[in-house]
Enzyme design. Structure first.
Site, short mmCIF file in Angstrom:
data_model
loop_
_atom_site.label_atom_id
_atom_site.label_comp_id
_atom_site.label_asym_id
_atom_site.label_seq_id
_atom_site.Cartn_x
_atom_site.Cartn_y
_atom_site.Cartn_z
N ALA A 127 86.67 167.04 18.36
CA ALA A 127 86.96 166.19 17.19
C ALA A 127 88.04 165.21 17.64
O ALA A 127 89.23 165.51 17.57
CB ALA A 127 87.43 167.05 16.03
N GLY A 149 96.55 164.55 14.06
CA GLY A 149 95.54 165.47 14.61
C GLY A 149 94.49 165.79 13.57
O GLY A 149 94.33 165.04 12.61
N ASN A 150 93.77 166.87 13.77
CA ASN A 150 92.78 167.30 12.77
C ASN A 150 92.63 168.81 12.82
O ASN A 150 93.27 169.48 13.61
CB ASN A 150 91.45 166.57 12.99
CG ASN A 150 90.90 166.81 14.38
OD1 ASN A 150 90.54 167.93 14.72
ND2 ASN A 150 90.87 165.77 15.21
N PHE A 151 91.76 169.34 11.94
CA PHE A 151 91.69 170.79 11.75
C PHE A 151 90.81 171.51 12.78
O PHE A 151 90.57 172.71 12.64
CB PHE A 151 91.15 171.10 10.35
CG PHE A 151 92.11 170.70 9.26
CD1 PHE A 151 93.38 171.24 9.21
CD2 PHE A 151 91.74 169.77 8.29
CE1 PHE A 151 94.27 170.88 8.21
CE2 PHE A 151 92.62 169.41 7.29
CZ PHE A 151 93.89 169.97 7.25
#
Ligand code: CTP
Length: 398
Positions: free
Chosen positions: A276, A208-210
């Site tokens: 994102a 995943g990402n932030f």
């Protein structure tokens, strides 16, 4: 916008009541007619004499005026008001509003109010963070009340955290935005993506990402306020839109997000790709947890995810507007322009991770808007709510 508007200003017993004097002054300056209702403990913090002098009306606190026996009709007040603003709203008043405890003139008027209600909480950070306060605010939201989130900073207790009543100027701005009758996106169908995507490795792990989704959710709220019919396709986030008209479609992976978008794109006037999206996903998702091997390190083979913006760019018809984002760390403008062209976008919103006030998790952003026609416009650091409006106004200009 506020000229001639009838506003009930509810003041409760908190230190921030001193700011209500300034709020009252600003509202009067804008031409609003303001009726102050103060709770008994509110009077411990600020005197009704100041408030009645500024508002030009006797301040209401009790159900009756003791010496004349005059009855203050909460029903009439509720019908008179075009808006009710409770600032500061203490944890106690918020709890009473959530449960309908009508033991004072303010909460009684709140229960009778037909007008939109704006609540500006102010309290210590621990009270603000308590599950009961959070639940009560959620309940008020579910009633359709507008919560003006408190800011973070030094509090009366000298502790630092979230709980400071929003500044009077900003509360006035929220009201002005609300009464702004111009709905430039009325009749437009919008599709917005937000948040990260999670690409499953096994039942407990993902790539995943932030991203927190704040920017996309702010755009969805602002677009709804500007009259658009909004569908928000969201990856896993812990926030919710403030505007109840926003239709949220929850997805997890890039593939699911792509399917949700392509299904709806034909029937969309404006699409904003704010998510994102993970560019790659594991080629294989394990159905059971990958166990730790003594000597071996697992290798996860990745496959490319669909590029949602580019997919929609290929499907785009004349008249549809497609907007993308570019979060870059270097060669920002050149990279953003490349994405604008390669994805067939009409506009790209560039933010640089080199900017400390932009990017994931922050409440602010600093953007440059570049259009396919070649114009580029830099904006100063603003709250994500304000940035959302700048983006939408730029789309309206297109
Ligand atoms: N985007 C998308 N689908 C993807 C990747 C990105 O829809 N699989 C969208 C994003 O929502 C954003 C724009 O494309 O609007 C640019 O995303 P970004 O991650 O900055 O660019 P990439 O195309 O992934 O390129 P790179 O990661 O190499 O910078």
């Amino acid at each position: 916008m506020l000229a001639g508007k009838h506003i009930i200003l509810g003041i409760t017993g908190g230190i921030a009541a001193y700011k209500s004097v300034m709020l009252l002054r600003l509202l009067i300056k804008k031409g609003a007619e303001v009726q102050v209702i103060i709770t008994p403990s509110g009077k411990e913090f600020i005197t009704p004499v100041t408030l009645s002098a500024l508002s030009g009306k006797p301040v209401i606190s009790e159900f009756f005026t003791a010496n004349t026996g005059e009855w203050h009709s909460h029903v009439d007040l509720g019908l008179w008001a075009d808006a009710m603003v409770i600032a500061p709203a203490t944890a106690c008043t918020i709890a009473k509003m959530a449960c309908g405890v009508a033991d004072n003139m303010l909460v009684t008027s709140y229960l009778s109010a037909k007008a939109p209600v704006f609540v500006a909480p102010a309290m210590d950070l621990d009270m603000m963070a308590h599950p009961s306060t959070k639940r009560n605010l959620e309940t008020l939201r579910s009633y359709g009340n507008h919560i003006i989130e408190p800011a973070s900073g030094e509090l009366a207790s000298h502790l630092v955290g979230k709980g400071r009543m929003e500044e009077p100027e900003n509360i006035v701005k929220v009201l002005e935005d609300f009464f702004c009758t111009a709905k430039p996106l009325a009749g437009k169908k919008m599709l917005i993506t937000a948040g990260p995507t999670y690409e499953r490795i096994d039942p407990v792990r993902f790539i995943g990402n932030f991203s927190t989704g704040k920017m996309g959710y702010a755009i969805a709220d602002a677009a709804a306020r500007m009259g658009a019919e909004v569908t928000l396709v969201s990856g896993p986030v812990s926030i919710a839109p403030e505007e109840r008209s926003v239709n949220v479609v929850k997805v997890e992976s890039a593939r699911e997000m792509c399917d949700a978008c392509t299904e709806r794109f034909q029937d969309t006037d404006i699409a904003i790709m704010c998510a994102a999206v993970a560019d790659y996903a594991p080629a294989h998702t394990y159905s059971t947890k990958i166990k730790r091997e003594k000597d071996e390190v697992p290798v996860i083979t990745l496959v490319k995810n669909p590029d949602i913006a580019a997919t929609l760019g290929r499907q785009k018809h004349p008249g549809q507007i497609l907007v993308g984002f570019a979060l870059e760390t270097d060669h920002e403008e050149a990279n953003a322009k490349l994405k604008l062209d390669s994805k067939n976008l009409d506009m790209i919103v560039l933010n640089s991770l080199r900017d400390p006030q932009a990017g994931f998790g922050t409440d602010t952003n600093k953007i440059t808007i570049i259009t396919a026609k070649g114009s580029a416009m830099d904006f100063p650091v603003k709250s994500k709510t304000e940035v959302a409006k700048d983006i939408l106004h730029a789309i309206v200009d297109l």
